[in-house]
Design an enzyme around this catalytic site. Structure first.
Site, PDB file in Angstrom:
ATOM      1  CG  HIS A 204      -2.073  -1.017   0.942  1.00  0.00           C
ATOM      2  ND1 HIS A 204      -1.990  -2.306   1.394  1.00  0.00           N
ATOM      3  CD2 HIS A 204      -3.232  -0.927   0.255  1.00  0.00           C
ATOM      4  CE1 HIS A 204      -3.068  -2.970   1.009  1.00  0.00           C
ATOM      5  NE2 HIS A 204      -3.839  -2.148   0.325  1.00  0.00           N
ATOM      6  CB  CYS A 520     -10.416  -2.241  -8.312  1.00  0.00           C
ATOM      7  SG  CYS A 520     -10.608  -3.311  -6.878  1.00  0.00           S
TER       8      CYS A 520
HETATM    9  C1  PEP Z   1      -6.414  -5.519  -4.197  1.00  0.00           C
HETATM   10  O1  PEP Z   1      -6.101  -6.281  -3.282  1.00  0.00           O
HETATM   11  O2  PEP Z   1      -6.176  -5.765  -5.394  1.00  0.00           O
HETATM   12  C2  PEP Z   1      -7.097  -4.258  -3.913  1.00  0.00           C
HETATM   13  C3  PEP Z   1      -7.550  -3.495  -4.877  1.00  0.00           C
HETATM   14  O3  PEP Z   1      -7.216  -3.884  -2.614  1.00  0.00           O
HETATM   15  P1  PEP Z   1      -6.001  -3.272  -1.755  1.00  0.00           P
HETATM   16  O4  PEP Z   1      -4.874  -2.988  -2.699  1.00  0.00           O
HETATM   17  O5  PEP Z   1      -6.518  -2.061  -1.093  1.00  0.00           O
HETATM   18  O6  PEP Z   1      -5.693  -4.369  -0.797  1.00  0.00           O
END
Ligand code: PEP
Ligand code: MG
Length: 590
Positions: A204, A520
């Site tokens: 993240h 996403c």
């Molecule tokens: C993912 O895991 O692909 C996602 C979009 O959620 P995050 O990156 O916030 O875990």
């Protein structure tokens, strides 16, 4: 001739993972781990007493916070009390009477410096004296002292966690590690680059840096030792290079490249006005992910069809408390207003794993800080208060626009059912208080980001209104390679056949059940993957807003039947290298 003499290069080059594209040139701001960096200033004699009082009030506030955390622990399972109790007791004791508190107070008076600087100087002095004693026990205690000092400084600054607000323009932040919450605090107008020793491509922190469009290279061995405060640094987020004290020729080359990139961006921005349609006339929906409210205007400018993922975590980061419902409501309402009726997919809190927040995780902190523990919906189902509170807020905000609700980290049908019940309970409680809720209630979809969810997607499709494939976590959990760990970055590969097949399986299940499916994860914003995703039947992608023009350009160049054939061919492959080759060859054709 003197001019012809090559001056031996002083420049040093480090290599790591380029995780956020672009070139950042600036002055190194080296962030020591442990103690928060604060400004230092002199206190005039007549204000010394007021400064000492300010310090004592901060100590009292910090002591109350620690006592509050200790009390919460007492209500929880004994295991947590056993693990964390002694630490909090030690903190409390230190905040009551300790060398740290006494020493900092004395320094304010004798050195006439501000309280934050006094705390830092006292910690440095304690560290020095412990070092001289060379004792392992004392070395461990130093961490506790630093923990208390950080708490004190935050309390003193009265702006919890605002550690980067004093950075000068064109700073390059250099650190051992930045958490996603640290990164969220960086001001992209002041920070021109980031480089750290730790961190992987899809953690993240990387995502946050991309969202803020700060060129970033993570996972760079030795970078903290190799850069001094004030050095000139170039961060090349594309090649993964970090150049320290570049020579004139290097600097000129990078400056020219930066100008060229800005020109490319201007050309690409024209994409905003054209539709996202493949060469054969298939319409593709391109939405935006939002990590921080400052991105929302860009989402609008880039012509996104909506917000496909609103990571609501930002509202809960960098604070010790849970934000009041009205505050969350207002933030959501403002974002929804900017989108002018376009869909806004609000994901309920996905805390846990690397997105750890003490105030939210409370007694479950030990489990929630593991990627395999109480993350996302799992934690919320334990914290029904938090779950219902979120539904209340989202439902209130949903009356002002076009809102969809998304559940993170779903593994079972039961979790979806329970979450829906909580949403109904939240709706009832609002109605009882005379507060309007949307009729019918908003659609509730789920993230497909755990391999089990992808494999059992047919069952989950029956209880879900839509799917959004979270390829970031899906890749991590499928390959057992932590997305934020630079040591396994070479294994973290969305083109592994297992990941490609799971994405396909989830998309097929959605199609079969007649519910919408989007993706996403970060690959949605990388044009290298566009043909594959479209070919797998995913015609709805959500990405960081700045990535939209390039992906749209790719969509418009593609022939969907050809992409579908290539995707089918890829599904038959077993070797990630071969898949990458097949995709790259295909991409070269369009
Ligand atoms: C993912 O895991 O692909 C996602 C979009 O959620 P995050 O990156 O916030 O875990
Ligand atoms: Mg995820």
């Amino acid at each position: 001739m003197a001019d012809d003499v090559m001056i031996p290069a002083r420049e040093k080059v480090f290599t790591g993972l380029g995780v956020s594209s672009g070139i950042g040139i600036g002055t190194a701001h080296v962030r020591e781990s442990g103690v928060i960096q604060v400004p230092e200033y002199r206190i005039p004699a007549k204000r010394l007493n007021a400064e000492k009082e300010r310090f004592q009030e901060a100590v009292e506030r910090a002591r109350k916070q620690v006592a509050g955390l200790r009390a919460k622990l007492e209500g929880g399972p004994g295991r947590f009390e056993e693990d964390l109790g002694p630490l909090l007791d030690a903190y409390h004791q230190m905040l009551t009477d300790s060398r740290l508190v006494r020493g900092a107070l004395a320094r304010i008076a004798t050195e006439r410096i501000n309280a934050e600087a006094a705390v830092q100087e006292e910690v440095a002095a304690i560290a020095e004296s412990f070092k001289a004693m060379d004792d392992a026990y004392l070395a461990g205690r130093l961490d506790d002292i630093r923990g208390v000092a950080n708490r004190l400084v935050r309390s003193l600054m009265n702006k919890p966690y605002q550690t980067y607000s004093t950075l000068p323009r064109d700073s390059v932040v250099v650190a051992e590690e930045l958490t996603p919450a640290d990164t969220a605090r960086l001001n992209p107008h002041l920070v021109s680059g980031i480089t750290t020793v730790l961190g992987g491509t899809q953690g993240h922190t990387a995502i946050m840096a991309r969202a803020l469009e700060i060129p970033t290279v993570l996972g760079v061995p030795g970078v903290l030792d190799g850069i001094r405060h004030g050095d000139t640094v170039i961060v090349d987020g594309d090649s993964g290079r970090v150049i320290v004290n570049p020579g004139d020729a290097t600097l000129r080359a990078y400056e020219a490249r930066r100008v060229e990139m800005a020109r490319e961006r201007r050309v690409l921005s024209r994409m905003r006005r054209v539709p996202a349609v493949t060469r054969d006339g298939t319409e593709v929906t391109l939405m935006a992910n939002v990590e921080l409210p400052i991105e929302v205007n860009l989402v609008h400018q880039m012509g996104a069809a909506g917000i496909g993922l609103l990571r609501s975590e930002f509202m809960y980061m960098n604070r010790d408390d849970i934000p009041p419902e009205d505050e969350v409501y207002e933030t959501l309402r403002d974002i929804i207003a900017v989108m002018e009726g376009k869909p806004v997919t609000v994901r309920i809190l996905d805390v846990g794993g690397e997105k750890a927040t003490d105030a939210l995780m409370g007694e479950y902190a030990v489990s929630a800080s593991s990627a395999l523990g109480l993350r996302g919906i799992r934690l919320l189902l334990k914290r029904q208060d938090l779950l219902e509170s979120q539904f209340r807020v989202i439902l209130r905000a949903a009356t002002t626009g076009n809102v969809r609700i998304m559940l993170p980290m779903v593994t079972t049908v039961g979790e979806v059912r329970k979450a829906r019940q909580a949403m109904k309970a939240a709706a009832e409680s609002l109605k009882e208080r005379g507060i309007a809720v949307p009729e019918p209630l908003p659609p509730v979809g789920i993230m497909i980001e755990i391999p089990a969810a992808a494999l059992a997607a047919d069952g989950l499709a029956r209880v879900s209104d839509f799917f959004s494939i979270g390829s970031n976590d899906l890749t991590m959990y499928t390959l057992a390679a932590d997305r934020g760990d630079e040591q396994v970055a070479h294994l973290y590969n969305p083109l592994h056949p297992a990941v490609v097949r799971l994405i396909h399986r989830a998309a097929e299940a959605a199609k079969h059940a007649g519910i919408p499916v989007s993706l996403c994860g970060e690959i949605a914003g990388d044009p290298r993957y566009t043909a594959l995703l479209l070919g797998l039947g995913i015609l709805d992608l959500s990405m960081i807003a700045s990535k939209l023009p390039r992906v749209k350009q790719r969509v418009r160049a593609l022939d969907l039947p050809a992409a579908t054939r290539r995707a089918q061919g890829i599904l038959d492959q077993g070797d990630p290298g071969r898949i990458a080759m097949m995709l790259d060859d295909f991409n070269a054709l369009f």
